[in-house]
Structure formats: C-alpha cells, structure tokens
Scaffold this active site. Sequence first.
Site, PDB file in Angstrom:
ATOM      1  N   GLU A  10      -5.640  -8.304   1.026  1.00 41.01           N
ATOM      2  CA  GLU A  10      -6.503  -8.455   1.918  1.00 41.01           C
ATOM      3  C   GLU A  10      -7.939  -8.126   1.742  1.00 41.01           C
ATOM      4  O   GLU A  10      -7.487  -7.437   1.106  1.00 41.01           O
ATOM      5  CB  GLU A  10      -5.685  -6.795   2.709  1.00 41.01           C
ATOM      6  N   GLU A  54       0.894  -1.614  -0.342  1.00 42.56           N
ATOM      7  CA  GLU A  54       0.016   0.183  -0.181  1.00 42.56           C
ATOM      8  C   GLU A  54       0.687   1.428  -0.026  1.00 42.56           C
ATOM      9  O   GLU A  54       0.808   2.220   0.942  1.00 42.56           O
ATOM     10  CB  GLU A  54      -0.914   0.188   1.324  1.00 42.56           C
TER      11      GLU A  54
HETATM   12  C1  BGP Z   1      -4.057  -1.955   5.601  1.00 40.73           C
HETATM   13  C2  BGP Z   1      -3.100  -2.339   5.630  1.00 40.73           C
HETATM   14  C3  BGP Z   1      -2.743  -3.521   6.723  1.00 40.73           C
HETATM   15  C4  BGP Z   1      -4.210  -2.669   8.018  1.00 40.73           C
HETATM   16  C5  BGP Z   1      -4.818  -2.944   7.633  1.00 40.73           C
HETATM   17  C6  BGP Z   1      -6.484  -2.508   8.407  1.00 40.73           C
HETATM   18  O1  BGP Z   1      -4.513  -0.700   5.031  1.00 40.73           O
HETATM   19  O2  BGP Z   1      -2.387  -2.805   4.641  1.00 40.73           O
HETATM   20  O3  BGP Z   1      -1.569  -2.830   8.270  1.00 40.73           O
HETATM   21  O4  BGP Z   1      -3.935  -2.448   9.016  1.00 40.73           O
HETATM   22  O5  BGP Z   1      -5.536  -1.982   6.278  1.00 40.73           O
HETATM   23  O6  BGP Z   1      -6.014  -1.241   8.454  1.00 40.73           O
HETATM   24  P1  BGP Z   1      -6.777  -1.016  10.375  1.00 40.73           P
HETATM   25  O7  BGP Z   1      -6.425  -1.801  11.368  1.00 40.73           O
HETATM   26  O8  BGP Z   1      -6.143   0.241   9.944  1.00 40.73           O
HETATM   27  O9  BGP Z   1      -7.995  -0.572  10.308  1.00 40.73           O
END
Ligand code: BGP
Length: 492
Positions: free
Chosen positions: A389, A170
Amino acid sequence: MFHKNLDSFPKDFLWGASSAAYQIEGAPTEDGKGKSIWDVYSHEKGNTYHGTNGDIAVDHYHRYKEDVALMKKMGLKAYRFSVSWSRVLPKGEGEVNPKGLQFYRDLIDELKKAGIEPVLTMYHWDLPLTLQEKYHGWESTKTIAAFTNYAKLLFKEFGTKVKFWVTINEQNVFTSMGYRWGTHPPKKHDFKLMLQVNHHINLANAAAIKLFHQMVPDGMIGPSFGYGPTYAKTSDPEDVLASINANDFNNNWWLDVYCTGKYPYFCKKQFEKLDIMPKVTKEQQAILEDPEAHPDFLGINYYHGGTFQQNRIQKVVNSGKQEQFDKTDPYLMQPQQGQANEPEVPMFNNVENSYVKKTQWGWEKDPTGLRITLRLVYEKYQLPIMITENGLGALDKVENGKINDSYRISYLADHITAMQQAITDGVEIIGYCAWSFTDLLSWLNGYSKRYGFVYVDQNNHENGSLKRIPKRSYFWYAKVIKTNGADLGNEE
Ligand code: BGP
C-alpha cells in the site's frame, strides 16, 4: 548512497493496486455472508464519519467484472484484494458458504484471464462477528485455531491459482486502534490487553505461514506491515534515544516477531517492568521461532513516518474521532490517533516534523521516508519486499466529467522514484501496489477521502450512482506500467 543513474525496474516487476473487502464489496449479508465486526461497528452511532459504512461500499461484489475490465485496460500486473472471512465462513468457523467461495473463485479467474496476478490478503480487519461474540475475538486463543482452519480452506481452494499471499494486514494498526485508542472495534482502551491480543495474532500468523509452506510450496506468503520510519526531533542524544525506542516499539515489535520469532529485547524488558508483557509459553516461543513459520516476503504499507523527542510520558493529542472533521473546511486535518486512560509508557514522545509537507488529512508526505523504510527493512531482514500500500487520500472533484488529480500523480511519482532509488541501492523489491484501484470506503473518513485511480460516484449519504470514471492518474499509471517505470512524467 548517491547514484548518477537509477537502475531500471526488474523485468517482471508487479505494478499493482490494492483494496480490502469491507471497503469495496458491499453485499454484507448477500448469498449467505455472515456479519463481521465492521458491519456492526460502522452502524453504531458516532463510530465513523457521518455514520458511513460498507453496506454498499462501491458495490464491487456485483461489479467485479467491470472493475477487472478497467484493470486490464490499464495494463495492471497485480491486484491485491482481501477475502472477507465471514463471506466464506459465515460464523468464522464450521460451515463453509459455497457462494462466498465462488465469488472469490470467479474474481481470481477473471483476474487471471486478464493477465493480472492476484495478491490475496487473508485478513484485512473484518473479523467474523460470531468469533467476537463467542470468544471475544483475538482475545482468545480459540480465534487462532479458527484462523488456521480458515487459512487451510483458502490454501486448499486457491493455493494452485494464487502465488502471492498476505496473511494479516497492518497488525500494528488494527490492534492499536481496536485496543489502545478505541477507534476501531472492539473500541477498548487497554494497552496490556492490546499486547496480549497482538501476541495471539502473531501466533495465528505463524501457524498460517507454517501451514502454507506445507500446502502451497510454490507460493510466497508474508504479512503486510504498516511501517513508519522514526526520526529524532533533534541531534540531542536524548531525542535520538527516543527515536530508537520508537523504532523498537513501532516497527521491530512486529517485524522481529514475524521474521525471527523473538520480541525485541529492550522493549520486552520495559513491558515486563510495567507488568504488561504478554505471557509467552515455551510452546508458543517455539511456534514463533520455527523457520517454517517465517515469511517469504514482507508486504510494506507506507504512508508516512514519525518524529520523536526525549522520553517523556507518551501522550498523544486526542482520540482520533473522525466527527471532528469539519465538512465546511476540507483542509482541516485528521487528528493524530491518540489514547486516553492508558498506563504510562515512558519511551518516546511523538512530535511534528517541520521538514515535510502534509496531505489534506494531515498525513506527512515523505517519499524519502519510503526509501529509508525499504533500506532499513531489507538490511535487517533480507527478505524480498512488496509495497502492498502507498497512496494519497484527497478530496477529488469531478469537473466536466473528468478528474484531474495531478497532485496524486506527483505524490505517486515521488514515491516510485524513492522506490527506484532503493532498488538502485540494492533492495530487492518485487512489486508496488498503490492504494487504491477504485475509490473506496475509508474506514473512518467515509467517501470524502479518496485514493483511487478510478473515481466512483459514491458519497457520504451512500446514494451515488456508483458509476466508475478513470481519473487522470489512471492514464498516467497505465503509462508507468507500459514503460516499466521509465516514464513517470506528469505532463497533460
Ligand atoms: C491503511 C489500511 C487501508 C486504508 C489505508 C488508508 O492503514 O490498510 O485499508 O484504509 O490505510 O487509510 P484511510 O482511509 O484512513 O486514509
């Protein structure tokens, strides 16, 4: 497209789950690990939710065998994890830490023994602190060289064991949060600098991919991009134009460079007029355009899209500080990430979408957006896609020793169905890695916002027992994997 029946998932489909080093490992200085920028940032007052940090996280460094055993029991086919750069190279360059390398060697071996395909992310935001202090991190081209050497080390060590590699996680998110909205390290508000830093990371990504193709000819490599489809608020042509602008900047600005080496034309023109376009030398352009430096697949991280209206000055609500999350009201929304003090970028305006529901943290729930994403990305770049993800952050409760997260099951089932529709449309998808396998530290939301199939007894005071408890979604996903996606049912 409409389909009477959906195609089955491919035979070797990689049903997986994801994590990232800083969010799970803990052991920030153990066995010779150097500090990363996150080890410092999370300890500075006011930066994270209740000062939560990854000092312990979910102690995966010491419990990776237990975690892999749970993966095996679930039948997981792939596990995406990241290597902490400063664990293997404590200063980011120079001397190698053999114990750091050993940890990842052991983890990879353990996964392979369990029949699980490792998907290795090389950079998930935890830049070695020394590189930040010495060179201002990604602001300097020296960090490109450091990253390329780090890549070389990883390819040499793990190139024969790991087939799937993710270069950068990201890039759009961490450059924006670090340099535009000031909510990640190094906490700056400088859009021009963000674009420059981003350009350096593009060069690092290209250099690593080119090297990979020389060193690991049988592997597959690509970045993981945080994609959000861009909807027009209305059919007013001005809104439609705004959504096209948003797509150009929010998505094409990164994906076009990864896949073709060229910055999107109109956006580039706009940034040149605003005098914020990074300088791209002829040599750099050649590096970016070299087909050997282009990805073999695209990792797509999908949570939600965005909705846009006509070209007013882009202003987003506030700074996204997580302290505004009120503990007494768990349904208070996480504010939209916003910015202050940035040059006016008259391209589009981000607005609410009244057609989609939201999570407890205010993220839109939009499975159709995933199908749209997959269609658009595949149509444009014609590369296999791995969803690296996708998941639901929620406040899970333990009741009688159990976690009944049926809301997570519904969320995942809806997204998996959307993915299957995209496959039926003709998109080539090689795997789906849900975020996340175990519960883990949310960068800015501590341990309140949970995503895992496996509950971990950890809390915002960081004194939990760290006991692992499979949630209801764990058993559901085991069934999904076993039936290769044919049974997504959510019955008790
Ligand atoms: C993405 C990241 C992850 C994870 C996910 C959820 O942007 O790559 O590392 O953190 O988001 O995010 P959050 O924990 O802020 O809800």
